[in-house]
Design a protein around this motif. Structure first.
Motif, PDB file in Angstrom:
ATOM      1  N   SER A 729       9.426  27.142   5.873  1.00  0.00           N
ATOM      2  CA  SER A 729      10.357  27.136   4.688  1.00  0.00           C
ATOM      3  C   SER A 729      10.421  28.794   4.729  1.00  0.00           C
ATOM      4  O   SER A 729      11.733  29.401   4.401  1.00  0.00           O
ATOM      5  CB  SER A 729       9.674  27.532   3.259  1.00  0.00           C
ATOM      6  N   GLU A 732      13.274  29.295   7.766  1.00  0.00           N
ATOM      7  CA  GLU A 732      15.003  29.070   7.231  1.00  0.00           C
ATOM      8  C   GLU A 732      15.042  30.585   6.298  1.00  0.00           C
ATOM      9  O   GLU A 732      16.789  30.290   6.272  1.00  0.00           O
ATOM     10  CB  GLU A 732      14.318  28.649   6.479  1.00  0.00           C
ATOM     11  N   THR A 805       5.761  27.461  -0.813  1.00  0.00           N
ATOM     12  CA  THR A 805       7.001  26.759  -0.986  1.00  0.00           C
ATOM     13  C   THR A 805       7.118  27.051  -2.639  1.00  0.00           C
ATOM     14  O   THR A 805       5.714  26.872  -2.951  1.00  0.00           O
ATOM     15  CB  THR A 805       6.809  25.124  -0.026  1.00  0.00           C
TER      16      THR A 805
END
Length: 808
Positions: A729, A732, A805
């Motif tokens: 995450s 990203e 997350t």
């Protein structure tokens, strides 16, 4: 009572448009449509006089492609849904006490019938195509006949002479039957009357887009005149594509709001270079009406489809009859390809250009892309990039661009230079990521929107408004309503986890290689983990790109070819890391790379040495390819004599430093520890631990047992961490997506990613225990196993000091 419409529109985040024109009904100001971004649009009538039209409420709603009509008087609120026989009568006081709940009820109270006015018109269009076929006329004429047929149902002057001529050439009885079928629809024993002007005004955008899609995708009439439904299985967003009216409306509002002193402008030119059936131009006119624009309005549209242009002309002619600013309206619609020649100059460009991937472009289109994008073209670009580039160049100073585009262009590495060029020419004002299927009919890709002012910012750079919505019509609708309200702190509703509206610092887009929208909570998280002691990757690892062979077919052998060599020749090869060598966090190499360096290098001083010591490999691979290998740019440029060597051998591959190895493009499962440094990375990266360096040199002596155990613990822990969802995450945020949903793990992207400082943490008793637990999981990686993932995510969160997350 006159303020109710505007009050509700303001509170709900809806756009107001007149339901009727001034010539269609008494007191037209009492009747409106309140338009949202998805499912929450409705018709609204206020005042005592509305009740006299009660029998028409359902027909008004159905003809306008709305689920509900709401009538309000001093005491009551009447809710009519066109597919329900009975109305609901509520007290006005009860509705006003729980206005938010009432609106949520309207959104949830969905029509249960598929006999929407759009479907009704598509049925009429199919029948018209059949009638044209029966008359022996060209199917291309069906669109003109259909438009003439619709217009003949209204009191506006007739359509083009061509359309009337075609209509008159058809069977008179068949056309009469079609008129009778068009006028009414039997739904649940209640007749709905088709009011064509309402359908054209409020449902025309969707009707004409679907009809155009049907025309291009559905087969021509068969031998018996039957026209089947459109085939959607092979659809792409190239050519004909759908612009949701709700999104066109919101993008028009966000774009036109950026025009300075729009109320004082004497003239405004709006261009859509891929206008289709005119969705953006129609919504732009309605938006300007709400904004009180009074100057001269020029609406300019271009499209390669003549049927689409015919529909756009029809729609805009009717829009002009509903509203014309004091300065008048000039409509300029033509069939042409906007990528050839200069686009018309404009103050505003609004568009949903064709989304066509590089792989789907023919050679002529690729050459056109190269000529338009120049040096900003890199890798596998999309045709929409050329439209955006040309559109921005065509805009007058002080103008604005509003465009839809594939979401991949926000992060795609091949579009990095292109994104930078947009910031060189303009100022980003709004960007939105809208998912795949929220509002988009027939869409196969995720869609984003952006608004860019022409010209660089002259003073302090204003934040960029950012919007993220998940793949549902409800989420997109809520987000677009919030965008229209503009102030979340005064929002009537709580922001759902399925969408976010927030501001981002302008520097976010200037400094990062991607335009990935990072939610505020993620931005805060990155700051928090850095404050808590996490360090950027380049403070802990020296991330190195693997060797470049210059000819993989010559220098890389699979297992069968490798074992086919004599044992003496195999000594000149090392196990190779290519992209498929790392799977589920483990190295499973089935390839070997020719690597005649280190101690072996002295044995191959000349070509004669090759022929002697590598007899089979030389004869089978090297000698037949000598000419090509000699012509490699790295060999020619350096004047090297060893034409048989690798283009870039990466001398660091020779040291025995333990390391992390990764794929070149990877994600979860794409990292592994190479403790013995036995592999040569070819397609991928080596992550060399900086804490083992002394005076720019890596320690290559044998460490003692304790040091080796500590080093193994740290590297295996890092391998597990890098294969976690939490780490993914964070990647990203920093790295662009590439094909297959993987990330580019090149140093330029990963160097700034924050990671826990495990070499420091391992010395702490409590922290060291966490690192050791993570290392045990790293020694036996199972990222596909939910139990393994759960354990790793917990330990990673402990080391970062926070959960990484978020729930979508």
């Amino acid at each position: 009572m006159t303020n109710i419409t505007n009050e509700w529109a303001s509170q709900f985040g809806l756009a107001v448009a007149p339901l009727f024109s001034s010539t269609e009904i008494v007191s037209p100001e009492s009747h409106s449509v309140l338009l949202d971004g998805g499912l929450g649009s409705f018709a609204l009538s206020v005042g005592e006089s509305a009740e006299e039209h009660r029998d028409s409420f359902k027909s008004w709603a159905w003809s306008s492609n709305l689920a509900h009509h709401i009538a309000i008087d001093d005491k009551n609120v009447r809710v009519s849904r066109w597919d329900k026989a009975d109305d609901e009568l509520l007290t006005r006081s009860s509705v006003e006490k729980r206005l938010g709940a009432f609106y949520k009820y309207l959104i949830a109270d969905k029509v249960r019938s598929n006999q929407r006015v759009t479907n009704h018109f598509l049925g009429l269009f199919r029948s018209m195509r059949s009638l044209v076929s029966d008359a022996g006329r060209d199917d291309q004429l069906s669109v003109s006949a259909f438009l003439a047929f619709i217009e003949s149902q209204t009191d506006i002057e007739e359509n083009s002479s061509e359309g009337i001529e075609i209509l008159n050439s058809l069977s008179a009885s068949s056309v009469a039957n079609l008129r009778e079928r068009a006028s009414q629809l039997d739904v649940f024993s209640s007749y709905l009357e088709l009011l064509p002007r309402l359908a054209i005004r409020h449902a025309g955008s969707e009707i004409f887009q679907e009809a155009h899609y049907e025309f291009l995708r559905a087969p021509s009439p068969d031998l018996f005149g039957y026209v089947g439904p459109a085939e959607t299985t092979a659809n792409s967003r190239g050519g004909a594509h759908f612009t949701p009216p709700a999104l066109a409306r919101s993008l028009c509002e966000q774009t036109l709001q950026k025009i300075k002193n729009i109320h004082q402008r004497e003239q405004l030119t709006i261009l859509d270079p891929a206008c289709g059936s005119g969705a953006f131009l129609h919504e732009a006119a309605r938006t300007l009406q709400r904004m009180g624009f009074t100057g001269k309005l020029r609406l300019v549209g271009r499209d390669i489809s003549q049927p689409a242009i015919s529909m756009a002309k029809f729609a805009l002619k009717h829009a002009s009859s509903d509203w014309t600013p004091t300065g008048g309206i000039e409509v300029d619609l033509r069939s042409s390809d906007s990528l050839y020649g200069d686009m018309p100059a404009a103050d505003v460009v609004l568009m949903n250009p064709p989304f066509v991937s590089w792989a789907s472009l023919d050679q002529k289109q690729r050459e056109l892309m190269r000529s338009i994008l120049g040096q900003t073209l890199s890798g596998r670009a999309d045709l929409s990039m050329a439209f955006v580039t040309k559109a921005l160049a065509s805009i007058n100073d002080g103008g604005v661009l509003g465009a839809l585009l594939p979401s991949s262009l926000l992060t795609l590495q091949a579009a990095e230079a292109w994104r930078a060029s947009l910031l060189d020419q303009g100022t980003l004002r709004m960007i939105a990521s809208l998912g795949d299927h929220g509002l988009f009919s027939h869409a196969l890709v995720s869609v984003s929107a952006m608004v860019i002012d022409k010209g660089r910012p002259q003073s302090e750079k204003a934040p960029v408004k950012a919007l993220i919505a998940s793949n549902s019509k409800e989420a997109t609708g809520e987000a677009l309503r919030a965008l229209r309200r503009g102030n979340l702190s005064q929002d009537l509703f709580t922001a759902a986890p399925t969408w976010r509206l927030f501001d981002l610092k302008y520097e976010t887009f200037e400094k990062r290689p991607t335009w990935r929208l990072m939610r505020p909570e993620m931005e805060r998280l990155i700051g928090n983990v850095l404050s808590a002691g996490a360090r950027p990757i380049n403070a802990l690892f020296d991330v190195k790109q693997g060797v470049r062979t210059g000819s993989n077919k010559v220098f890389i052998l699979d297992r069968a070819d490798f074992l086919d060599l004599p044992k003496s020749e195999r000594l000149f090869f090392k196990p190779a890391i290519i992209n498929e060598s790392i799977s589920a966090g483990r190295i499973e190499s089935e390839h070997w790379v020719f690597y005649p360096y280190g101690q072996l290098q002295d044995e191959l001083q000349a070509e004669a040495d090759l022929a002697k010591k590598l007899k089979h490999y030389y004869a089978r691979y090297l000698k037949p390819n000598k000419t090509a290998l000699t012509q490699r740019s790295s060999i020619k440029r350096s004047g090297r004599a060893d034409w048989w060597g690798l283009s870039e051998r990466r001398t660091w591959s020779l040291n025995g430093c333990p390391r992390i190895v990764s794929k070149y493009f990877g994600g979860i499962g794409g990292f592994s520890a190479d403790m013995e440094a036995e592999y040569v990375v070819v397609q991928g990266h080596a992550w060399l631990p900086l804490w083992l360096r002394t005076d720019e040199q890596y320690v290559d002596h044998e460490p003692d047992d304790a040091s080796k155990l500590t080093l193994e613990t740290i590297l295996y822990a890092y391998a597990a961490l890098m294969n976690s969802t939490g780490f993914s995450s964070i990647i990203e945020v920093f790295s662009p997506h590439v094909a297959g949903g993987q990330f580019d793990l090149s140093p330029r992207y990963v160097n700034s990613i924050p990671v826990p400082d495990l070499p420091s943490i391992v010395a702490d008793m409590e922290g060291g225990s966490t690192v050791e637990q993570l290392a045990r999981l790293g020694r036996e990686p199972q990222p596909e196993n939910s139990s393994w993932r759960t354990k790793v995510e917990g330990l990673v969160a402990d080391l970062y000091g926070t959960q990484l997350t978020f729930e979508e």
